[in-house]
Design an enzyme around this catalytic site. Sequence first.
Site, PDB file in Angstrom:
ATOM      1  N   HIS A   1      37.267  -3.667 -12.277  1.00  0.00           N
ATOM      2  CA  HIS A   1      36.677  -3.518 -13.608  1.00  0.00           C
ATOM      3  C   HIS A   1      37.620  -2.868 -14.614  1.00  0.00           C
ATOM      4  O   HIS A   1      37.227  -2.657 -15.758  1.00  0.00           O
ATOM      5  CB  HIS A   1      35.388  -2.683 -13.494  1.00  0.00           C
ATOM      6  CG  HIS A   1      34.570  -3.035 -12.282  1.00  0.00           C
ATOM      7  ND1 HIS A   1      34.029  -4.287 -12.093  1.00  0.00           N
ATOM      8  CD2 HIS A   1      34.254  -2.318 -11.162  1.00  0.00           C
ATOM      9  CE1 HIS A   1      33.385  -4.312 -10.930  1.00  0.00           C
ATOM     10  NE2 HIS A   1      33.513  -3.132 -10.342  1.00  0.00           N
TER      11      HIS A   1
ATOM     12  N   GLU B   1      38.257 -13.992  -4.931  1.00  0.00           N
ATOM     13  CA  GLU B   1      37.680 -12.655  -5.162  1.00  0.00           C
ATOM     14  C   GLU B   1      36.456 -12.456  -4.261  1.00  0.00           C
ATOM     15  O   GLU B   1      35.621 -13.359  -4.155  1.00  0.00           O
ATOM     16  CB  GLU B   1      37.250 -12.553  -6.632  1.00  0.00           C
ATOM     17  CG  GLU B   1      36.573 -11.248  -6.991  1.00  0.00           C
ATOM     18  CD  GLU B   1      36.096 -11.225  -8.447  1.00  0.00           C
ATOM     19  OE1 GLU B   1      35.874 -12.315  -9.038  1.00  0.00           O
ATOM     20  OE2 GLU B   1      35.927 -10.108  -8.975  1.00  0.00           O
TER      21      GLU B   1
ATOM     22  N   ASP C   1      47.465  -9.326 -13.846  1.00  0.00           N
ATOM     23  CA  ASP C   1      48.785  -9.866 -14.186  1.00  0.00           C
ATOM     24  C   ASP C   1      49.600 -10.167 -12.931  1.00  0.00           C
ATOM     25  O   ASP C   1      50.339 -11.157 -12.896  1.00  0.00           O
ATOM     26  CB  ASP C   1      49.551  -8.886 -15.083  1.00  0.00           C
ATOM     27  CG  ASP C   1      49.020  -8.879 -16.515  1.00  0.00           C
ATOM     28  OD1 ASP C   1      48.255  -9.793 -16.880  1.00  0.00           O
ATOM     29  OD2 ASP C   1      49.384  -7.957 -17.268  1.00  0.00           O
TER      30      ASP C   1
ATOM     31  N   ARG D   1      30.213  -2.812 -14.186  1.00  0.00           N
ATOM     32  CA  ARG D   1      30.716  -3.594 -13.046  1.00  0.00           C
ATOM     33  C   ARG D   1      30.696  -5.102 -13.324  1.00  0.00           C
ATOM     34  O   ARG D   1      31.127  -5.900 -12.503  1.00  0.00           O
ATOM     35  CB  ARG D   1      29.908  -3.292 -11.781  1.00  0.00           C
ATOM     36  CG  ARG D   1      30.074  -1.871 -11.291  1.00  0.00           C
ATOM     37  CD  ARG D   1      29.432  -1.659  -9.932  1.00  0.00           C
ATOM     38  NE  ARG D   1      29.128  -0.250  -9.736  1.00  0.00           N
ATOM     39  CZ  ARG D   1      29.969   0.635  -9.187  1.00  0.00           C
ATOM     40  NH1 ARG D   1      31.143   0.275  -8.766  1.00  0.00           N
ATOM     41  NH2 ARG D   1      29.601   1.899  -9.060  1.00  0.00           N
TER      42      ARG D   1
ATOM     43  N   ARG E   1      24.351  -4.742 -10.891  1.00  0.00           N
ATOM     44  CA  ARG E   1      24.473  -3.272 -10.812  1.00  0.00           C
ATOM     45  C   ARG E   1      24.705  -2.720 -12.217  1.00  0.00           C
ATOM     46  O   ARG E   1      24.191  -3.272 -13.185  1.00  0.00           O
ATOM     47  CB  ARG E   1      25.599  -2.918  -9.823  1.00  0.00           C
ATOM     48  CG  ARG E   1      25.288  -3.398  -8.384  1.00  0.00           C
ATOM     49  CD  ARG E   1      26.358  -2.996  -7.410  1.00  0.00           C
ATOM     50  NE  ARG E   1      26.496  -1.538  -7.331  1.00  0.00           N
ATOM     51  CZ  ARG E   1      27.483  -0.921  -6.681  1.00  0.00           C
ATOM     52  NH1 ARG E   1      28.399  -1.630  -6.039  1.00  0.00           N
ATOM     53  NH2 ARG E   1      27.547   0.393  -6.651  1.00  0.00           N
TER      54      ARG E   1
ATOM     55  N   TYR F   1      26.388  -1.042   0.608  1.00  0.00           N
ATOM     56  CA  TYR F   1      27.531  -1.682   1.276  1.00  0.00           C
ATOM     57  C   TYR F   1      27.297  -1.981   2.760  1.00  0.00           C
ATOM     58  O   TYR F   1      28.181  -2.523   3.418  1.00  0.00           O
ATOM     59  CB  TYR F   1      28.778  -0.792   1.121  1.00  0.00           C
ATOM     60  CG  TYR F   1      29.131  -0.518  -0.329  1.00  0.00           C
ATOM     61  CD1 TYR F   1      29.521  -1.557  -1.166  1.00  0.00           C
ATOM     62  CD2 TYR F   1      29.046   0.766  -0.867  1.00  0.00           C
ATOM     63  CE1 TYR F   1      29.824  -1.321  -2.497  1.00  0.00           C
ATOM     64  CE2 TYR F   1      29.356   1.017  -2.193  1.00  0.00           C
ATOM     65  CZ  TYR F   1      29.734  -0.035  -3.006  1.00  0.00           C
ATOM     66  OH  TYR F   1      30.038   0.193  -4.321  1.00  0.00           O
TER      67      TYR F   1
ATOM     68  N   ILE G   1      31.425  -7.021  -1.833  1.00  0.00           N
ATOM     69  CA  ILE G   1      30.362  -6.836  -0.842  1.00  0.00           C
ATOM     70  C   ILE G   1      29.012  -6.806  -1.547  1.00  0.00           C
ATOM     71  O   ILE G   1      28.062  -7.462  -1.125  1.00  0.00           O
ATOM     72  CB  ILE G   1      30.618  -5.528  -0.051  1.00  0.00           C
ATOM     73  CG1 ILE G   1      31.945  -5.635   0.721  1.00  0.00           C
ATOM     74  CG2 ILE G   1      29.451  -5.226   0.897  1.00  0.00           C
ATOM     75  CD1 ILE G   1      32.465  -4.315   1.276  1.00  0.00           C
TER      76      ILE G   1
HETATM   77  O1  CA2 Z   1      30.900  -4.516  -3.889  1.00  0.00           O
HETATM   78  C1  CA2 Z   1      32.118  -4.372  -3.757  1.00  0.00           C
HETATM   79  O2  CA2 Z   1      32.774  -4.903  -2.871  1.00  0.00           O
HETATM   80  C2  CA2 Z   1      32.874  -3.430  -4.714  1.00  0.00           C
HETATM   81  O3  CA2 Z   1      34.158  -3.966  -4.942  1.00  0.00           O
HETATM   82  C3  CA2 Z   1      32.952  -2.083  -4.017  1.00  0.00           C
HETATM   83  C4  CA2 Z   1      33.571  -0.980  -4.862  1.00  0.00           C
HETATM   84  C5  CA2 Z   1      32.913  -0.925  -6.252  1.00  0.00           C
HETATM   85  O4  CA2 Z   1      33.605  -0.015  -7.090  1.00  0.00           O
HETATM   86  C6  CA2 Z   1      32.892  -2.302  -6.940  1.00  0.00           C
HETATM   87  O5  CA2 Z   1      32.231  -2.192  -8.184  1.00  0.00           O
HETATM   88  C7  CA2 Z   1      32.175  -3.320  -6.065  1.00  0.00           C
HETATM   89  C8  CA2 Z   1      33.402   0.390  -4.153  1.00  0.00           C
HETATM   90  C9  CA2 Z   1      34.198   0.467  -2.846  1.00  0.00           C
HETATM   91  C10 CA2 Z   1      33.611   1.323  -1.770  1.00  0.00           C
HETATM   92  O6  CA2 Z   1      32.916   2.469  -2.226  1.00  0.00           O
HETATM   93  C11 CA2 Z   1      32.274   3.300  -1.347  1.00  0.00           C
HETATM   94  C12 CA2 Z   1      31.349   4.144  -1.878  1.00  0.00           C
HETATM   95  C13 CA2 Z   1      30.663   5.023  -1.052  1.00  0.00           C
HETATM   96  C14 CA2 Z   1      30.910   5.047   0.309  1.00  0.00           C
HETATM   97  C15 CA2 Z   1      31.847   4.199   0.844  1.00  0.00           C
HETATM   98  C16 CA2 Z   1      32.538   3.327   0.028  1.00  0.00           C
END
Ligand code: CA2
Length: 143
Positions: free
Chosen positions: A81, A99, A88, A112, A108, A23, A102
Amino acid sequence: MKKILVVNGPNLNMLGIREPEIYGGADYADLIDMIKKSADELGLEVDCFQSNHEGDIVDRIQKAYFEGVDGIVINPAAYTHTSVAILDALKAIGIPAVEVHISDINRREEFRRVSYAGMACEEHFIGLGFDGYIKALEYLAAK
Ligand code: CA2
């Protein structure tokens, strides 16, 4: 001035704390600063909302309808997911939605690859890091 709502789902408030290889190293406050600066430059009024709770996200999306919001940028995070409720809600209000993810959810884990919210979005910026939010604002500004 167009009104844009930016919705971020669970754990995005924890950005920068772990998994920088997925991220990036910037944190949630950096993301919001970047979104606000970009909205200013594009002449958009922007409201940023983050929640770890599915129902609160549904409530905020519904509220956008009554506020006369012109466009929604949404990263539902893990609810992408799983949440038919968010799908809805987006369908119910009928406001153009974009949408953003990041990371590249298609490269992945298998789980996902499904995006429920994405089915109600007219454009998708996936795997572009924080730039995806800027692209989404630019898309909505140009409509
Ligand atoms: O890639 C993205 O923007 C996601 O929406 C981020 C989500 C993930 O569940 C989606 O599959 C893809 C996760 C949000 C943030 O998660 C963190 C994990 C570890 C440390 C900080 C944030």
